[in-house]
Scaffold this motif. Structure first.
Motif, PDB file in Angstrom:
ATOM      1  N   ALA A  77     -14.421   3.056 -56.631  1.00 14.78           N
ATOM      2  CA  ALA A  77     -15.184   3.636 -57.879  1.00 14.78           C
ATOM      3  C   ALA A  77     -15.401   5.141 -57.454  1.00 14.78           C
ATOM      4  O   ALA A  77     -15.990   5.328 -56.295  1.00 14.78           O
ATOM      5  N   THR A  78     -15.110   5.692 -58.377  1.00 12.29           N
ATOM      6  CA  THR A  78     -15.261   7.188 -57.879  1.00 12.29           C
ATOM      7  C   THR A  78     -16.721   7.375 -57.672  1.00 12.29           C
ATOM      8  O   THR A  78     -17.164   8.487 -56.943  1.00 12.29           O
ATOM      9  N   ALA A  79     -17.639   6.855 -58.481  1.00  7.74           N
ATOM     10  CA  ALA A  79     -19.096   7.261 -58.470  1.00  7.74           C
ATOM     11  C   ALA A  79     -19.444   7.006 -57.019  1.00  7.74           C
ATOM     12  O   ALA A  79     -20.597   7.698 -56.481  1.00  7.74           O
ATOM     13  N   HIS A  80     -19.025   5.912 -56.462  1.00  9.40           N
ATOM     14  CA  HIS A  80     -19.370   5.482 -55.072  1.00  9.40           C
ATOM     15  C   HIS A  80     -18.909   6.612 -54.051  1.00  9.40           C
ATOM     16  O   HIS A  80     -19.622   6.949 -53.184  1.00  9.40           O
ATOM     17  N   ARG A  81     -18.019   6.942 -54.003  1.00 12.33           N
ATOM     18  CA  ARG A  81     -17.407   8.111 -53.292  1.00 12.33           C
ATOM     19  C   ARG A  81     -18.285   9.309 -53.319  1.00 12.33           C
ATOM     20  O   ARG A  81     -18.606  10.119 -52.336  1.00 12.33           O
ATOM     21  N   ASP A  82     -18.484   9.699 -54.556  1.00 15.22           N
ATOM     22  CA  ASP A  82     -19.529  10.882 -54.845  1.00 15.22           C
ATOM     23  C   ASP A  82     -20.846  10.665 -54.256  1.00 15.22           C
ATOM     24  O   ASP A  82     -21.266  11.861 -53.737  1.00 15.22           O
ATOM     25  N   GLN A  83     -21.350   9.695 -54.423  1.00 16.31           N
ATOM     26  CA  GLN A  83     -22.509   9.362 -53.646  1.00 16.31           C
ATOM     27  C   GLN A  83     -22.530   9.609 -52.138  1.00 16.31           C
ATOM     28  O   GLN A  83     -23.336  10.048 -51.587  1.00 16.31           O
ATOM     29  N   VAL A  84     -21.487   8.940 -51.700  1.00 16.30           N
ATOM     30  CA  VAL A  84     -21.285   9.134 -50.179  1.00 16.30           C
ATOM     31  C   VAL A  84     -21.136  10.750 -49.777  1.00 16.30           C
ATOM     32  O   VAL A  84     -21.813  11.140 -48.803  1.00 16.30           O
ATOM     33  N   ASP A  85     -20.361  11.204 -50.350  1.00 17.69           N
ATOM     34  CA  ASP A  85     -20.104  12.937 -50.181  1.00 17.69           C
ATOM     35  C   ASP A  85     -21.538  13.441 -50.331  1.00 17.69           C
ATOM     36  O   ASP A  85     -21.879  14.318 -49.503  1.00 17.69           O
ATOM     37  N   ARG A  86     -22.427  13.280 -51.334  1.00 18.42           N
ATOM     38  CA  ARG A  86     -23.475  13.868 -51.496  1.00 18.42           C
ATOM     39  C   ARG A  86     -24.617  13.481 -50.606  1.00 18.42           C
ATOM     40  O   ARG A  86     -25.297  14.367 -50.119  1.00 18.42           O
ATOM     41  N   VAL A  87     -24.765  12.323 -50.161  1.00 17.49           N
ATOM     42  CA  VAL A  87     -25.755  12.151 -49.357  1.00 17.49           C
ATOM     43  C   VAL A  87     -25.402  12.423 -47.893  1.00 17.49           C
ATOM     44  O   VAL A  87     -26.201  13.015 -47.068  1.00 17.49           O
ATOM     45  N   LEU A  88     -24.053  12.718 -47.713  1.00 16.07           N
ATOM     46  CA  LEU A  88     -23.768  13.052 -46.003  1.00 16.07           C
ATOM     47  C   LEU A  88     -24.149  14.488 -45.944  1.00 16.07           C
ATOM     48  O   LEU A  88     -24.215  14.914 -44.955  1.00 16.07           O
ATOM     49  N   THR A  89     -24.192  15.036 -47.103  1.00 14.00           N
ATOM     50  CA  THR A  89     -24.662  16.787 -46.952  1.00 14.00           C
ATOM     51  C   THR A  89     -26.042  16.698 -46.660  1.00 14.00           C
ATOM     52  O   THR A  89     -26.589  17.784 -46.274  1.00 14.00           O
ATOM     53  N   LEU A  90     -26.804  15.856 -47.105  1.00 15.36           N
ATOM     54  CA  LEU A  90     -28.430  15.640 -46.872  1.00 15.36           C
ATOM     55  C   LEU A  90     -28.918  15.084 -45.655  1.00 15.36           C
ATOM     56  O   LEU A  90     -30.212  15.421 -45.320  1.00 15.36           O
ATOM     57  N   VAL A  91     -28.330  14.103 -45.078  1.00  8.34           N
ATOM     58  CA  VAL A  91     -28.889  13.410 -44.138  1.00  8.34           C
ATOM     59  C   VAL A  91     -29.051  14.199 -42.693  1.00  8.34           C
ATOM     60  O   VAL A  91     -28.236  15.156 -42.650  1.00  8.34           O
ATOM     61  N   ASP A  92     -29.756  13.711 -41.668  1.00  6.81           N
ATOM     62  CA  ASP A  92     -29.886  14.525 -40.334  1.00  6.81           C
ATOM     63  C   ASP A  92     -28.892  13.848 -39.560  1.00  6.81           C
ATOM     64  O   ASP A  92     -28.479  14.679 -38.529  1.00  6.81           O
ATOM     65  N   ALA A  93     -28.441  12.994 -39.603  1.00 10.25           N
ATOM     66  CA  ALA A  93     -27.193  12.268 -38.561  1.00 10.25           C
ATOM     67  C   ALA A  93     -26.580  11.011 -39.537  1.00 10.25           C
ATOM     68  O   ALA A  93     -26.830  10.500 -40.560  1.00 10.25           O
ATOM     69  N   VAL A  94     -25.606  10.731 -38.805  1.00 11.31           N
ATOM     70  CA  VAL A  94     -24.808   9.646 -39.730  1.00 11.31           C
ATOM     71  C   VAL A  94     -24.227   8.692 -38.423  1.00 11.31           C
ATOM     72  O   VAL A  94     -23.758   9.120 -37.440  1.00 11.31           O
ATOM     73  N   ILE A  95     -23.977   7.404 -38.883  1.00 14.36           N
ATOM     74  CA  ILE A  95     -23.167   6.415 -38.060  1.00 14.36           C
ATOM     75  C   ILE A  95     -22.280   5.904 -38.793  1.00 14.36           C
ATOM     76  O   ILE A  95     -22.376   5.262 -40.034  1.00 14.36           O
ATOM     77  N   TRP A  96     -21.191   6.219 -38.141  1.00 16.39           N
ATOM     78  CA  TRP A  96     -19.925   5.860 -38.697  1.00 16.39           C
ATOM     79  C   TRP A  96     -19.455   4.230 -38.263  1.00 16.39           C
ATOM     80  O   TRP A  96     -19.158   4.275 -37.028  1.00 16.39           O
ATOM     81  N   VAL A  97     -19.223   3.411 -39.088  1.00 14.25           N
ATOM     82  CA  VAL A  97     -18.839   2.155 -38.625  1.00 14.25           C
ATOM     83  C   VAL A  97     -17.403   1.959 -38.986  1.00 14.25           C
ATOM     84  O   VAL A  97     -16.994   2.118 -40.165  1.00 14.25           O
ATOM     85  N   VAL A  98     -16.484   1.498 -38.035  1.00 16.58           N
ATOM     86  CA  VAL A  98     -15.243   1.269 -38.313  1.00 16.58           C
ATOM     87  C   VAL A  98     -14.945  -0.104 -37.649  1.00 16.58           C
ATOM     88  O   VAL A  98     -15.825  -0.794 -36.860  1.00 16.58           O
ATOM     89  N   ASP A  99     -13.970  -0.582 -38.181  1.00 16.75           N
ATOM     90  CA  ASP A  99     -13.216  -1.991 -37.661  1.00 16.75           C
ATOM     91  C   ASP A  99     -12.233  -1.887 -37.125  1.00 16.75           C
ATOM     92  O   ASP A  99     -11.305  -0.718 -37.323  1.00 16.75           O
ATOM     93  N   HIS A 121     -39.609  12.566 -39.163  1.00 13.52           N
ATOM     94  CA  HIS A 121     -38.901  11.477 -39.734  1.00 13.52           C
ATOM     95  C   HIS A 121     -37.431  11.943 -39.425  1.00 13.52           C
ATOM     96  O   HIS A 121     -37.079  13.297 -39.446  1.00 13.52           O
ATOM     97  N   THR A 122     -36.339  11.222 -39.092  1.00 13.43           N
ATOM     98  CA  THR A 122     -35.098  11.688 -38.847  1.00 13.43           C
ATOM     99  C   THR A 122     -34.166  10.517 -39.788  1.00 13.43           C
ATOM    100  O   THR A 122     -34.249   9.278 -39.745  1.00 13.43           O
ATOM    101  N   VAL A 123     -33.544  11.023 -40.765  1.00 10.27           N
ATOM    102  CA  VAL A 123     -32.774  10.535 -41.870  1.00 10.27           C
ATOM    103  C   VAL A 123     -31.499  10.178 -41.188  1.00 10.27           C
ATOM    104  O   VAL A 123     -30.587  11.025 -41.029  1.00 10.27           O
ATOM    105  N   VAL A 124     -31.063   8.801 -41.013  1.00  7.79           N
ATOM    106  CA  VAL A 124     -29.615   8.472 -40.417  1.00  7.79           C
ATOM    107  C   VAL A 124     -28.931   7.786 -41.584  1.00  7.79           C
ATOM    108  O   VAL A 124     -29.562   6.788 -41.943  1.00  7.79           O
ATOM    109  N   ALA A 125     -27.742   7.990 -41.870  1.00  5.95           N
ATOM    110  CA  ALA A 125     -26.862   7.182 -42.840  1.00  5.95           C
ATOM    111  C   ALA A 125     -25.955   6.479 -41.921  1.00  5.95           C
ATOM    112  O   ALA A 125     -25.323   6.684 -41.027  1.00  5.95           O
TER     113      ALA A 125
END
Length: 637
Positions: free
Chosen positions: A239-261, A150-154
């Motif tokens: 919400a600080t808790a939301h940002r904390d979740q982002v920071d935590r999960v980004l250190t654990l996933v295998d890849a990330v898709i950054w969506v910008v507008d 499996h490959t985990v992509v955020a």
């Protein structure tokens, strides 16, 4: 409407079966994939890293990994072909996460080197400095135990960027809530295309109620099998808790898709807090310019070019012209424009199964970059305790202990002893008188110093020893990183404690030799000749007295000549003995100086030079491990 099932909550029978299968595959991942469970002796077996011992080496861990790799070979069916990423002659050469969960190739060696590096450095560096390295080892051990299929992509992005819409478009079903309310996504939501990802989602801390499946099996894209897609909260959420979740999960996933507008693609928070620090993770990064349907004409291409420029300024390599780097593309999740291209890229990315290894390799690079200031010396020459520094230290100790003065004193003592034996009795009588007068005045007849002068010189000698220690420590620490330079100086200071006192004892034991100096072969003849000269003086004097008192026939010239021969011959014999004694006296003094010098050098070597050399060897050992962590050649230091 398409039914959306939760593979862990058991909404229907199929979901329950999937959930049971997930749990079973997590528990038996080692059996299913071939020796995936690591050796219990390994620190990774308990999700923590081993701090190591000084004498421990990586051969044990390498041997365990070697056995695990060999155990994998019969498990892979011949029809399955080589590991993802191209043809390999041997699984040992595969630089990534092997099907059984073990790391192979150079990546395994880098992890072993980092584990060894941390173990060797624990007593020299503070825990905060090694924290990131420890986290990388922990995450490597945790990811190793979980599914390699499996490959985990955020999917990450700012509020209003349309990341949840893109998440739903890739899944082919409405999973993540979209709308105008901000923030819309309050917790990570996962979508797994295949079974067996429960352990990975547990690691991310995503509860079962937030785990989903994509479109029904008949409508799924088979190329995405093995993909675990995670929709994250907004990274710029209030919400600080939301940002904390982002920071935590980004250190654990295998890849990330950054969506910008088009409105927030140049946001400073995005670039300074995330993209720039993660520039080394470019190969597992997708940067997607969403909502291009809102841009007229060629505006989308202009914005995309500007986005590439910003990424280049962030230091993030772009995967263009076949080069490794971040994937940058534009699309519209709302209209579907470009989504198919992204899905195709994701399918190829997932089927390669190299994302976990690439992520870990990038984490190792980042940890090595943070540790570089404490392991890499920036001096013009490599830190070492050269022969010149050792000789200078020995010279300073010899000067502090007074080796030259002892040699001179020994030489004077040899000459004095020769003078006592070969000198005229009248001169020896005078010297005896001078020696007794010097003792009465408190002056040392050998050194010629008063007790006060001796105490002052002792204080000066102590200062010389301390100065010698500081000089050799600074010489050895020159060019070393601050922690290791401090360790070198501390080892020198610890060894110097009590060194002046020990040198004083050596000066007494190995200083002036006890007893009379050895006599050369010609000494008895010189003593006999001097005695004969004295007898001639006495005989001539008695002969002359006998003539004066009338006992003997008056003949003045013979007794005078006899006395004159004795009087002149005595000093002449003494002078000849003094000339002949220069060589032996000098050698005797040099031997005394050499003995004291060697004794002082041995003491300084045992108490200062050897501990300093041990610290330097320890530094070079950790330096070699650090170079192995970076994956560079160890030649050239």
């Amino acid at each position: 409407m398409t039914a959306v099932t939760d593979d862990t909550d058991g909404v229907d029978g199929a979901a329950r079966v999937d959930g049971v299968r997930d749990a079973g595959e997590v528990r038996g991942a080692g059996d299913a994939e071939g020796a995936g469970a690591p050796d219990p002796a390994d620190g990774a077996a308990e999700g923590r890293w081993d701090d190591g011992l000084i004498a421990r080496r990586a051969e044990g861990a390498a041997a365990r990994d070697e056995r695990a790799v060999r155990a994998l070979r019969p498990v892979r069916p011949p029809s399955e072909g080589p590991p993802p990423g191209g043809q390999r002659e041997s699984l040992d050469e595969y630089d990534g996460l092997l099907p059984g969960g073990a790391y192979g190739g150079r990546l395994r060696g880098r992890l072993d080197a980092l584990r060894e590096l941390v173990g060797l450095s624990r007593t020299r560096l503070d825990g905060g400095t090694l924290a990131e390295a420890g986290r990388v080892l922990d995450e490597a051990a945790a990811r190793q135990r979980l599914s390699s299929r499996h490959t985990v992509v955020a999917v990450a992005g700012a509020s209003g960027s349309g990341k949840s819409t893109l998440f739903n478009a890739l899944a082919g079903v409405q999973i993540s809530e979209t709308g105008l309310r901000r923030p819309t996504t309050s917790a990570p939501i996962a979508c797994s295309w295949t079974d067996g990802a429960a352990g990975l989602l547990d690691r991310l801390g995503i509860p079962g109620r937030l785990r989903r499946r994509p479109a029904p099996p008949g409508f799924r894209d088979e190329a995405l099998n093995g993909l675990v897609l995670v929709d994250l909260p907004d990274h710029d959420s209030a919400a600080t808790a939301h940002r904390d979740q982002v920071d935590r999960v980004l250190t654990l996933v295998d890849a990330v898709i950054w969506v910008v507008d088009p409105e927030k693609y140049a946001d400073a928070v995005l670039h300074e807090r995330y993209l720039r620090p993660l520039a080394g993770h470019a190969e597992i990064t997708f940067v997607v310019l969403n909502q291009v349907d809102r841009l007229p004409g060629d505006a989308a291409d202009l914005v995309l070019d500007d986005l590439r420029r910003l990424l280049d300024e962030d230091g993030m390599a772009l995967g263009e012209h076949g080069e490794p780097g971040a994937t940058v593309l534009s699309l519209s999740a709302l209209t579907g424009e470009g989504v198919g291209e992204l899905r195709e890229m994701l399918g190829q990315f997932v089927q390669e199964r190299g994302a976990p290894a690439r992520r870990l390799s990038a984490d190792l690079d980042a940890a090595a970059a943070r540790l570089r200031p404490v392991y890499v010396a920036d001096g013009r020459r490599p830190p070492e305790l050269g022969e010149r520094a050792r000789n200078d230290f020995t010279d300073r100790l010899a000067e502090a202990v007074g080796a030259a003065a002892v040699g001179e004193a020994a030489e004077r003592e040899w000459r004095r002893n020769a003078g006592k034996s070969c000198g005229t009795p009248w001169l020896r009588l005078w010297r005896w008188y001078e020696a007794h007068r010097a003792l009465g005045s408190g002056i040392d007849p050998i050194s010629g110093r008063t007790p006060t002068e001796g105490e002052e010189e002792e204080i000066t000698a102590r200062q010389r020893v301390e100065q010698a220690v500081r000089t050799v420590a600074d010489e050895a620490a020159a060019g070393l990183p601050a922690p290791w330079a401090q360790a070198v100086r501390e080892s020198a200071v610890r060894g110097a404690a009590g060194l002046p006192e020990e040198l004083d004892v050596l000066a007494v034991r190995a200083g002036l030799p006890r007893g009379r100096p050895p006599r050369p072969a010609w000494w008895p003849a010189a003593v006999l000749t001097q005695a004969s000269m004295t007898l001639l003086q006495i005989f001539g004097g008695l002969w002359l007295v006998g003539q004066i008192v009338g006992v003997l026939e008056p003949r003045l010239l013979p007794p005078v000549l006899v006395m004159l021969a004795g009087i002149l011959g005595g000093p002449l014999v003494e002078w000849a003995c003094a000339v002949a004694a220069r060589g032996p006296a000098r050698r005797y003094g040099q031997d005394a100086e050499r003995r004291l010098r060697e004794a002082a050098a041995g003491c300084g070597r045992a108490r200062v030079l050897d501990p300093v050399s041990a610290e330097l060897m320890r530094y070079w050992e950790v330096r070699e491990q650090y170079v192995a962590v970076t994956g560079l050649s160890t030649t050239g230091r």
